[in-house]
Design an enzyme around this catalytic site. Sequence first.
Site, mmCIF file in Angstrom:
data_model
loop_
_atom_site.group_PDB
_atom_site.id
_atom_site.type_symbol
_atom_site.label_atom_id
_atom_site.label_comp_id
_atom_site.label_asym_id
_atom_site.label_seq_id
_atom_site.Cartn_x
_atom_site.Cartn_y
_atom_site.Cartn_z
ATOM 1 N N GLY A 9 56.494 -24.748 -7.774
ATOM 2 C CA GLY A 9 57.147 -23.424 -8.171
ATOM 3 C C GLY A 9 56.999 -22.411 -6.772
ATOM 4 C CE1 TYR A 10 54.838 -24.196 -2.978
ATOM 5 C CE2 TYR A 10 56.331 -25.511 -1.682
ATOM 6 C CZ TYR A 10 55.084 -25.243 -2.073
ATOM 7 O OH TYR A 10 54.067 -26.037 -1.231
ATOM 8 C CB THR A 35 66.454 -19.648 3.739
ATOM 9 O OG1 THR A 35 67.702 -20.818 3.179
ATOM 10 C CG2 THR A 35 66.259 -20.198 5.260
ATOM 11 C CB SER A 90 63.167 -30.342 -9.627
ATOM 12 O OG SER A 90 64.386 -29.826 -9.154
ATOM 13 C CD GLU A 150 60.806 -30.324 1.607
ATOM 14 O OE1 GLU A 150 60.360 -29.884 0.680
ATOM 15 O OE2 GLU A 150 60.917 -29.637 2.838
ATOM 16 C CB THR A 168 70.146 -23.387 4.537
ATOM 17 O OG1 THR A 168 71.333 -23.421 5.083
ATOM 18 C CG2 THR A 168 69.621 -22.327 5.531
ATOM 19 C CD GLU A 226 74.462 -23.130 7.735
ATOM 20 O OE1 GLU A 226 73.616 -23.384 6.835
ATOM 21 O OE2 GLU A 226 75.661 -23.531 7.855
#
Lengths: 363, 392
Positions: free
Chosen positions: B128-129, B136, B162, B244, B373, B375
Site C-alpha cells: 500500500g504505497y 512517482t 495489487s 524490485e 516512470t 522519464e
Amino acid sequence: MDFSSSSEEKLIRESLKKLLESFSSEDYLKKFDSHRYDPALLSELIDNGFLVDQDTNKINFDVIKILSEELGYSNSPLNPSALVSDVLITLQESSFKGLSEILKDLLSNKLYSYTSALNEPLNFEIESPKVNGKLSNKGYELSGTKILSYNLDIAKKALISFITDDGVYLALIETDQLEITTLDVTSKAPYSKLNLDGVIVSKESIINKSGEGLYLLKDIYARRVLIQASLARGMVLKMLELTAAYTSEREQFDRPIGSFQAVSHRAANMFIDHQELDLNLQQASYLYSSGSDLENQILNLKYITGNVLHRTSYAAQHLHGGMGVAKEYPLWRYCLSAKEHEIINGNSSSALEALSKNITLNQ
Amino acid sequence: MKIELTKNQQKLKDELKEYFSSLLNKELLSEMSDPQFFEGGGPEFKKALKIMGRDGWIGLSWPKEFGGKEFTPIEQYIFVEEIMRTGFPFPFLTTESVGPMIAQYGSDWAKETIAKSILRGETIFAIGYSEPNAGTDLASLKTQALPDKEGFKINGQKIWTSLANYADYIWLAARTNNEVKKHKGISMFIVPTDNDGFSYTPIQTLGDVTTNMTYYDDIYVSKDNLVGELNSGWDLITSQLNLERLALVNHGPVDELYHQLLSLAKITKVDSKNVLSDIDWVKSNFAKIYSGLETLKLICWKQVWGMENNVLSMTDASLAKIYGSEYFIEAYRMMMEIFGELSIVRDDSLSILNSRLERMYRTASILTFGGGTNEVQRDIISMAGLLMPRSR
C-alpha cells in the site's frame, strides 16, 4: 561474475592516457586533418611497449583493446588493427617462422611496415574473400581487388586473403611490385586500393595450412570487431562527455539547454547506448580471452557498434547545434571516425543478417 | 573481468529448474492460465507456496538468523529468473522484501507471528504505497496514521494495491508527522485485511491483471503493527527497491519466450517447403530480439554484481529500468509479428503458447511507468551520470 577492471588494466590505461595527452591537443590533431596517420605516435607506443611486450616479444591483445579505446577517446590518427591484430597476432597464432624477424624490424624501425588487405568492394564478409586464386606452376595467380587497406602505401608487406578451389588462403606478400592506389576517404584515414589481377602468390608466402584459412579469417574478423568496438567505446564516451559539458554550459531562454528534458533525455539515451556497447564489448572480450565460441556475440557486437556509433554521433551533433558541425570544435572529427567504423568490416545490417542465419539454423 | 555464472551458480540454476518442473503440476498450470488467478491467490497457488515454504525456498534474501538462506544478490537473481520463466506468480514482495523487513524491524509479535508465517508460505502481503495523488512523487502520500490510545488510527485511500483481493495484510505507508519534510514523516504499518474498516474495489487492467483501490476507514492498529521507528518509513520503502531491481526487468521471462518461439518457428510450416524461420524478416526479428536480450542480461548481471559488491550506482539502476522496460515492449511486438494474427487468437486450437505472449505484451507497458516512470529515470541519468543540470 566480475565486471571490475584489474589493477594492471587500470595502470595500463593511466599510462596510455598520459602518453596520449601530448599527442591529442587540438593544435596537434589539426596537423593530421588531411592525412590521419601519426607515425610519431606509433613510434612512441612501440618504445613504451604498448604494441609488443618487450620482455616476451609477444602481443597482448587485451592491451591492444585498451590502447584502441584510448585512441578512440583521444581521436588519435592511428589504428593499430591491421598491423598488430591482423598481421602480428595472426602470425603469432599460426606459428609463422618469420615472425621474429618482423618483430625485430618493427622494434628497431618503428614503422607501419606490415599491414593487411582483406576488405573488398561490396563484400560485407571478410571471412569470404572474392579475390580468386588459380593454381599455376609458380603458385596462385590472383584476380580481384582489395580496398580500404590501412597504410598499404607505406607498408613493405601485406597480409592478403583469397579463395581457391582448395579453400581460403592467407599470404604475406611484398608490396613493392603491387598496383596500389591511395584512396581519399571522408575521415582522411590512410586507406588504399590494391589491384591483384595477375599477381602471383608463391606457396612460400602462404601462412596457413590447407583448410585453416577460414578459421584464421574468422579469428581476424573477431579481433577486428573487438578493436573496432573498443575504438568506438572510446569515441562514444568522448562524444557523450562533450555533449554533457556543452549542454550544461550553453544557455538559451536564460537557462542551460541541458535543463530541458528534451535535451537531457536524449543525452541519457546516449549514456544508455554507451553502456550497451560497453557491456557487450566486455562480454565478447571475456569470451575471446577464455577461448569460448563467440561467433554470435561478435556479430551482435558488430551490430551494436554500428548502431551506437550512428545514434550517438548524430545525437551529439544535434545537441550541440551548429557547434556540432563546426570544424573549430573537436566533435566533427569524432563524427567522421564514427561513420568510418560504422561502415567498414561489414555493417550493422549485414551483421544482423549473419546473426539471424546462425540463430535460425535448423540443426 | 569474468562475465559468466560460476559452477555453483549454474548448479543452483539447474536445481531450481528441476524443482519448479516438479512443483508446477497439471492442476497448478491450469489455475495459472485462468485470468482470475493471473496474480495468484487460487487454491493450487496457496498449496504450492506452502510446499515451497516447507522445502526452504522462501526467505532467500533473509539473514540466516531469521531463518533465511542469506542468498547473494546474484543467487537471488537466478532464483527470480528461474521462477519467472515458469510464469508462477511468486509473491516476491511478501517473501523477499516485506518479510525480511518485518523479521528485522518488526515488533516481537510481528517477528514471531507474521515473519514466521511468511516463511511457511502461509501469509501474503499487498503493498500500500501509491495514492491517487502520490505516484512517482510517492513521498506526497496523505493516508494518515494518528496516535490513538495505545496504537494508531488509520484513514486514507491507496491505489494500485495489487493482491489486496486475497492478501492477508497490507504493507502500508502512512503519514505520521505533517510538521517535517514529506520524506521524514512516513511510517510503515502491518494492516490486516480482515479489519472492518478495510475495503477494496477492483480495477481491471488492459493485461487482464486485476489490481485494486483500497480504503482505510478508522482502522485501529496497535503499536505492535508499526514496523521500524516512527517516521522512518521512507528508509524501509527505499530499501525495498533493491528487490524490485531483481524482478522488474529480469531477463528470464523474455529469454524463455524467445527460445520457445524460436523452436516453434523452426517447425511451423508456412508452405510445403518452408518453415516460419526460413522467412528473412522473421530471422531478422529473432536476431534483434537476441541482441536486446544479450544486452538486458548483461545489464541485469552488472546490476546484481554491483549490489553484491556495494558499487551499484543510481544510474546503473535507472539504466536497467529504462532498457529493460522499453526492450520488453519491442521484443513482444517483434515476437507477435513473427506469429502474425495467431498471436492475438485466444482459441485453444490456434493460440500461440496458450496466449502467453499476447498477455505479456499487454502487461508490459506497466513497466515503463511503474517502479518510477522512465522519464524520471532519464532525469536521474542526466543528473547523476552525466552531471547535467536538474531538469525543470
